[in-house]
Design an enzyme around this catalytic site. Sequence first.
Site, PDB file in Angstrom:
ATOM      1  N   LYS A  87       0.854  -1.201   0.000  1.00  0.00           N
ATOM      2  CA  LYS A  87       0.000   0.000   0.000  1.00  0.00           C
ATOM      3  C   LYS A  87       0.879   1.237   0.000  1.00  0.00           C
ATOM      4  CE  LYS A  87      -4.244   1.383   2.370  1.00  0.00           C
ATOM      5  NZ  LYS A  87      -5.004   1.213   3.606  1.00  0.00           N
TER       6      LYS A  87
HETATM    7  O1  G3P Z   1      -9.528   2.444   4.377  1.00  0.00           O
HETATM    8  C1  G3P Z   1      -9.123   3.695   4.816  1.00  0.00           C
HETATM    9  C2  G3P Z   1      -9.562   3.885   6.202  1.00  0.00           C
HETATM   10  O2  G3P Z   1      -8.837   3.119   7.111  1.00  0.00           O
HETATM   11  C3  G3P Z   1      -9.739   5.261   6.634  1.00  0.00           C
HETATM   12  O3  G3P Z   1     -10.960   5.248   7.243  1.00  0.00           O
HETATM   13  O4  G3P Z   1     -12.699   6.022   8.731  1.00  0.00           O
HETATM   14  O5  G3P Z   1     -10.295   6.695   9.120  1.00  0.00           O
HETATM   15  O6  G3P Z   1     -11.590   7.646   7.227  1.00  0.00           O
HETATM   16  P1  G3P Z   1     -11.409   6.478   8.134  1.00  0.00           P
END
Ligand code: G3P
Length: 218
Positions: A87
């Site tokens: 990633k």
């Molecule tokens: O997949 C990306 C994720 O981990 C970010 O999610 O909820 O932190 O915006 P969030």
Amino acid sequence: MKFFIDTANLSQIREAQDLGVLDGVTTNPSLMAKEGITGHQNVLNHYKAICEIVDDNVSAEVIATEYDEMIKEGEALAAIDSKIVVKIPMIKDGIKAIKYFSNKGIRTNCTLVFSAGQAILAAKAGATYLSPFIGRIDDMNWDGVELIHQISTIYAIQNFDTQILAASVRNSLQIVKCAEAGADVVTCPLSAILGLLKHPLTDLGLAQFLADHKKANS
Ligand code: G3P
């Protein structure tokens, strides 16, 4: 559409895997920190443990932001297991690194994507997966699902092979909307996957069926 779980929590990964619908896992440095996984070797061991649970597609994020370091780190991550997808953040050196890994046949997930222009660049570089963060776009009062739709249209017109991995998906409705908008993959917490099960008429209907069966058979 593939389902990935967006967590580094082993018991949640196991629960999703047991459900039989899981295609992979995405992690990021914040999710690793949330589980208390610190230190280079512990992080590598944790990725190994995740790979032992799931069948494929374990996204492991590089910390480096400079090309040579990204390559070194990405190669070490890819060497853990053939299930690893490296990633890489959407920055200039990241695009160069994606191209390098694509030429070597190592799968990549281009992360922190917020625009169609970034999506085009990542596809040109040969990213396997592209991660638009739809929840974070919604947080800014923009439309995350609309971006998925736009990228899906562009990729279809241009015949790009890169798969759209809708990320930062936080609830079940977003999963449905991303499926409708053309996402190839969604990654989300276990709660959003389990939320897809819910409908009060299912519960009421099942209770009625069981009650009628009991009455007829007593
Ligand atoms: O997949 C990306 C994720 O981990 C970010 O999610 O909820 O932190 O915006 P969030």
